[in-house]
Design an enzyme around this catalytic site. Structure first.
Site, PDB file in Angstrom:
ATOM      1  N   ARG A  24     -11.020 -14.478  -0.447  1.00  0.00           N
ATOM      2  CA  ARG A  24     -10.295 -15.749  -0.482  1.00  0.00           C
ATOM      3  C   ARG A  24      -9.084 -15.724   0.433  1.00  0.00           C
ATOM      4  O   ARG A  24      -8.658 -14.668   0.898  1.00  0.00           O
ATOM      5  CB  ARG A  24      -9.832 -16.055  -1.916  1.00  0.00           C
ATOM      6  CG  ARG A  24      -8.910 -14.953  -2.460  1.00  0.00           C
ATOM      7  CD  ARG A  24      -8.666 -15.102  -3.952  1.00  0.00           C
ATOM      8  NE  ARG A  24      -7.770 -14.069  -4.440  1.00  0.00           N
ATOM      9  CZ  ARG A  24      -6.729 -14.281  -5.226  1.00  0.00           C
ATOM     10  NH1 ARG A  24      -6.434 -15.499  -5.628  1.00  0.00           N
ATOM     11  NH2 ARG A  24      -5.981 -13.286  -5.622  1.00  0.00           N
ATOM     12  N   THR A 135       0.941  -5.691   0.220  1.00  0.00           N
ATOM     13  CA  THR A 135      -0.395  -5.961   0.729  1.00  0.00           C
ATOM     14  C   THR A 135      -0.344  -6.409   2.187  1.00  0.00           C
ATOM     15  O   THR A 135       0.477  -7.244   2.555  1.00  0.00           O
ATOM     16  CB  THR A 135      -1.057  -7.080  -0.103  1.00  0.00           C
ATOM     17  OG1 THR A 135      -1.156  -6.640  -1.451  1.00  0.00           O
ATOM     18  CG2 THR A 135      -2.434  -7.423   0.428  1.00  0.00           C
ATOM     19  N   LYS A 160      -0.870  -1.501   1.299  1.00  0.00           N
ATOM     20  CA  LYS A 160      -2.227  -1.687   0.776  1.00  0.00           C
ATOM     21  C   LYS A 160      -2.961  -2.595   1.742  1.00  0.00           C
ATOM     22  O   LYS A 160      -2.648  -3.773   1.864  1.00  0.00           O
ATOM     23  CB  LYS A 160      -2.157  -2.303  -0.616  1.00  0.00           C
ATOM     24  CG  LYS A 160      -3.510  -2.585  -1.213  1.00  0.00           C
ATOM     25  CD  LYS A 160      -3.402  -2.588  -2.721  1.00  0.00           C
ATOM     26  CE  LYS A 160      -4.388  -3.540  -3.345  1.00  0.00           C
ATOM     27  NZ  LYS A 160      -4.302  -3.490  -4.804  1.00  0.00           N
ATOM     28  N   LYS A 162      -5.984  -4.669   3.173  1.00  0.00           N
ATOM     29  CA  LYS A 162      -7.185  -5.377   2.731  1.00  0.00           C
ATOM     30  C   LYS A 162      -8.258  -5.279   3.810  1.00  0.00           C
ATOM     31  O   LYS A 162      -7.998  -5.613   4.976  1.00  0.00           O
ATOM     32  CB  LYS A 162      -6.852  -6.854   2.473  1.00  0.00           C
ATOM     33  CG  LYS A 162      -5.917  -7.077   1.277  1.00  0.00           C
ATOM     34  CD  LYS A 162      -6.634  -6.847  -0.037  1.00  0.00           C
ATOM     35  CE  LYS A 162      -5.782  -7.324  -1.212  1.00  0.00           C
ATOM     36  NZ  LYS A 162      -6.411  -7.007  -2.506  1.00  0.00           N
ATOM     37  N   ASP A 190      -8.021  -1.416   0.242  1.00  0.00           N
ATOM     38  CA  ASP A 190      -8.675  -2.216  -0.794  1.00  0.00           C
ATOM     39  C   ASP A 190      -9.797  -3.018  -0.160  1.00  0.00           C
ATOM     40  O   ASP A 190      -9.552  -3.951   0.597  1.00  0.00           O
ATOM     41  CB  ASP A 190      -7.666  -3.164  -1.461  1.00  0.00           C
ATOM     42  CG  ASP A 190      -8.259  -3.868  -2.683  1.00  0.00           C
ATOM     43  OD1 ASP A 190      -9.469  -3.683  -2.947  1.00  0.00           O
ATOM     44  OD2 ASP A 190      -7.513  -4.601  -3.367  1.00  0.00           O
ATOM     45  N   GLU A 218      -9.779   1.498  -2.826  1.00  0.00           N
ATOM     46  CA  GLU A 218      -9.884   0.648  -4.017  1.00  0.00           C
ATOM     47  C   GLU A 218     -11.151  -0.200  -3.966  1.00  0.00           C
ATOM     48  O   GLU A 218     -11.433  -0.860  -2.967  1.00  0.00           O
ATOM     49  CB  GLU A 218      -8.641  -0.247  -4.082  1.00  0.00           C
ATOM     50  CG  GLU A 218      -8.648  -1.216  -5.254  1.00  0.00           C
ATOM     51  CD  GLU A 218      -7.303  -1.913  -5.436  1.00  0.00           C
ATOM     52  OE1 GLU A 218      -6.311  -1.493  -4.817  1.00  0.00           O
ATOM     53  OE2 GLU A 218      -7.251  -2.883  -6.210  1.00  0.00           O
ATOM     54  N   ASP A 243     -10.987  -1.351  -9.552  1.00  0.00           N
ATOM     55  CA  ASP A 243     -10.208  -2.551  -9.867  1.00  0.00           C
ATOM     56  C   ASP A 243     -11.118  -3.568 -10.571  1.00  0.00           C
ATOM     57  O   ASP A 243     -11.125  -3.643 -11.807  1.00  0.00           O
ATOM     58  CB  ASP A 243      -9.593  -3.120  -8.574  1.00  0.00           C
ATOM     59  CG  ASP A 243      -8.694  -4.321  -8.847  1.00  0.00           C
ATOM     60  OD1 ASP A 243      -8.486  -4.655 -10.024  1.00  0.00           O
ATOM     61  OD2 ASP A 243      -8.210  -4.954  -7.884  1.00  0.00           O
ATOM     62  N   LYS A 267      -4.553  -4.379 -14.593  1.00  0.00           N
ATOM     63  CA  LYS A 267      -3.888  -5.664 -14.372  1.00  0.00           C
ATOM     64  C   LYS A 267      -3.890  -6.418 -15.690  1.00  0.00           C
ATOM     65  O   LYS A 267      -4.931  -6.513 -16.359  1.00  0.00           O
ATOM     66  CB  LYS A 267      -4.614  -6.492 -13.311  1.00  0.00           C
ATOM     67  CG  LYS A 267      -4.511  -5.908 -11.907  1.00  0.00           C
ATOM     68  CD  LYS A 267      -5.275  -6.738 -10.888  1.00  0.00           C
ATOM     69  CE  LYS A 267      -5.190  -6.097  -9.515  1.00  0.00           C
ATOM     70  NZ  LYS A 267      -6.187  -6.656  -8.572  1.00  0.00           N
ATOM     71  N   CYS A 295      -1.324  -6.453  -9.901  1.00  0.00           N
ATOM     72  CA  CYS A 295      -1.155  -7.858 -10.294  1.00  0.00           C
ATOM     73  C   CYS A 295      -2.081  -8.710  -9.443  1.00  0.00           C
ATOM     74  O   CYS A 295      -2.582  -8.263  -8.416  1.00  0.00           O
ATOM     75  CB  CYS A 295       0.286  -8.314 -10.113  1.00  0.00           C
ATOM     76  SG  CYS A 295       0.920  -8.230  -8.424  1.00  0.00           S
ATOM     77  N   ASP A 321       1.338  -1.695  -7.650  1.00  0.00           N
ATOM     78  CA  ASP A 321       1.013  -2.719  -6.652  1.00  0.00           C
ATOM     79  C   ASP A 321       1.505  -4.037  -7.250  1.00  0.00           C
ATOM     80  O   ASP A 321       0.737  -4.809  -7.806  1.00  0.00           O
ATOM     81  CB  ASP A 321      -0.506  -2.726  -6.412  1.00  0.00           C
ATOM     82  CG  ASP A 321      -0.925  -3.888  -5.531  1.00  0.00           C
ATOM     83  OD1 ASP A 321      -0.073  -4.389  -4.758  1.00  0.00           O
ATOM     84  OD2 ASP A 321      -2.100  -4.302  -5.615  1.00  0.00           O
ATOM     85  N   ASP A 323       3.355  -6.648  -5.760  1.00  0.00           N
ATOM     86  CA  ASP A 323       3.998  -7.224  -4.578  1.00  0.00           C
ATOM     87  C   ASP A 323       4.052  -8.743  -4.555  1.00  0.00           C
ATOM     88  O   ASP A 323       4.483  -9.314  -3.561  1.00  0.00           O
ATOM     89  CB  ASP A 323       3.343  -6.683  -3.301  1.00  0.00           C
ATOM     90  CG  ASP A 323       1.866  -7.071  -3.207  1.00  0.00           C
ATOM     91  OD1 ASP A 323       1.361  -7.724  -4.125  1.00  0.00           O
ATOM     92  OD2 ASP A 323       1.235  -6.722  -2.190  1.00  0.00           O
TER      93      ASP A 323
HETATM   94 MG    MG Z   1      -7.890  -4.905  -5.683  1.00  0.00          MG
END
Ligand code: MG
Length: 366
Positions: A24, A135, A160, A162, A190, A218, A243, A267, A295, A321, A323
């Site tokens: 997304r 992130t 982190k 992505k 991740d 992750e 996750d 989370k 989160c 994490d 952020d």
């Molecule tokens: Mg994740």
């Protein structure tokens, strides 16, 4: 201290830069805020993001779940009966982990206010400072490298990254970022479920052979593919963190028993709130497995609750994490948690210490 009403609001906070994952792209935080009122005048605050592609919770379902299903069960309950309230929330309906978490956060806020202590002290205490990563959204290589360098210059020591959109390009993305920040920042990867098990092993072998040291990988594969996650964990040297495969307590027990992951990302919005997050941390500790407190795209109410939990469970929750506030253009909340880029610190005000939420719009329900 008895619960007299539960009201809901909407909080919108623009992000500094769009948040992009394999699933997304989002340019603002838009979260439901939970306000639990009591006969003593104390108010407890919670927060719920909609994360349709992960938890399935949407603004409409969150409002309905809290207003019509959870609230009627809690009216009149005594905040001192924390365990009874938590049982009522968790037994109110199946799934809907995010609204349950948002209400639990507000209840724990009140419970700590009742005893006049910041929440982390009520959860066991600890050194009230925590470091978070930030992130780096998935994007063109140059943009990701630029974002990584500016994050390091803002003081972040862990990034982190992505990935998970295109495996060949993902390997190049990580190599380029590693070359740009090597020695100045630890890298977490991740993949947000974006790879197949074999792609994940291939990518990690390529990176490991190229000398790219990563702190962790992750959720490389689909959340439901626990066997695939174990396949990856068994074949790469980099620690693998679950996750989306680790929502609730039972999921985590299964992962731990299969040895399918090396780290668990907790989370609040996945497990249904603080009570289950405590269980997950304690069970993981029994297996000698470390956790991260993570989160969704959340602002500084629910992220603050995560920070309080992270401090209190630091012996197991060794990574953060958190952020959401660092990604936001501004922090609309005055509370007892201060978000200063990588450093999160907690003050002494009772509960979550929330005094004001700028720009909160109340939602007319019913
Ligand atoms: Mg994740």
């Amino acid at each position: 201290m008895k619960i007299t009403d539960i009201k809901l609001g909407m909080l919108r906070v623009p992000l500094k830069t769009p948040f992009k994952t394999a699933l997304r792209s989002v340019d603002a935080i838009e979260d439901i805020i939970v306000l639990i009122e009591t006969d003593s005048g104390h108010v407890g605050y919670g927060e719920v993001p909609q994360t349709a592609v992960i938890t399935g919770d949407t603004h409409g379902s969150i409002v309905f779940a809290i207003d019509r299903i959870i609230k009627p069960r809690l009216l009149g309950m005594d905040v001192a009966d924390l365990n009874g309230i938590v049982r009522s929330i968790q037994a109110s309906m199946e799934h809907n982990t995010s609204p349950k978490a948002g209400v639990e956060i507000a209840v724990y806020d009140l419970w700590a206010q009742l005893y006049n202590a910041p929440l982390y002290k009520m959860l066991g205490g600890g050194d009230p400072v925590i470091d978070t990563n930030i992130t780096i959204s998935v994007d063109y290589i140059d943009k990701m490298v630029g974002d990584s360098i500016s994050a390091v210059e803002r003081g972040f020591e862990t990034l982190k990254i992505k990935v998970g959109k295109d495996m060949g390009l993902d390997i190049e993305r990580v190599k380029a970022i590693h070359a740009a920040v090597d020695g100045r920042a630890l890298l977490r990867l991740d993949a947000n479920q974006g790879w197949t098990p074999k792609e994940a092993v291939y990518a990690m072998n390529k990176l490991e052979d190229a000398g790219v040291a990563l702190e962790l990988l992750e959720q490389p594969v689909k959340g439901s593919d626990v066997a695939g996650l174990k396949y990856v964990s068994d074949r790469v040297l980099t620690p693998v963190m679950a996750d989306e495969s680790a929502f609730g307590v039972i999921d985590v027990i299964e992962l731990l028993q299969m040895r399918a992951a090396d780290i668990i990302n907790i989370k609040l919005m996945k497990c249904g709130g603080i009570s289950n997050a405590i269980r997950i941390a304690d069970i993981s500790a029994s297996y000698g497995i470390e956790c991260m407190i993570g989160c969704m795209l959340e602002s500084s109410i629910s992220v603050a609750a995560g920070a309080h939990l992270g401090v209190a469970k630091r012996s197991t929750i060794t990574k953060a994490d958190l952020d959401g506030p660092s990604l936001s253009a501004y922090d609309p909340v005055d509370g007892n948690v201060t978000f200063n880029e990588a450093e999160i610190s907690i003050g002494d005000a009772p509960g979550l210490g929330i005094r004001a939420i700028r720009g909160l719009e109340m939602i007319e329900v019913g």
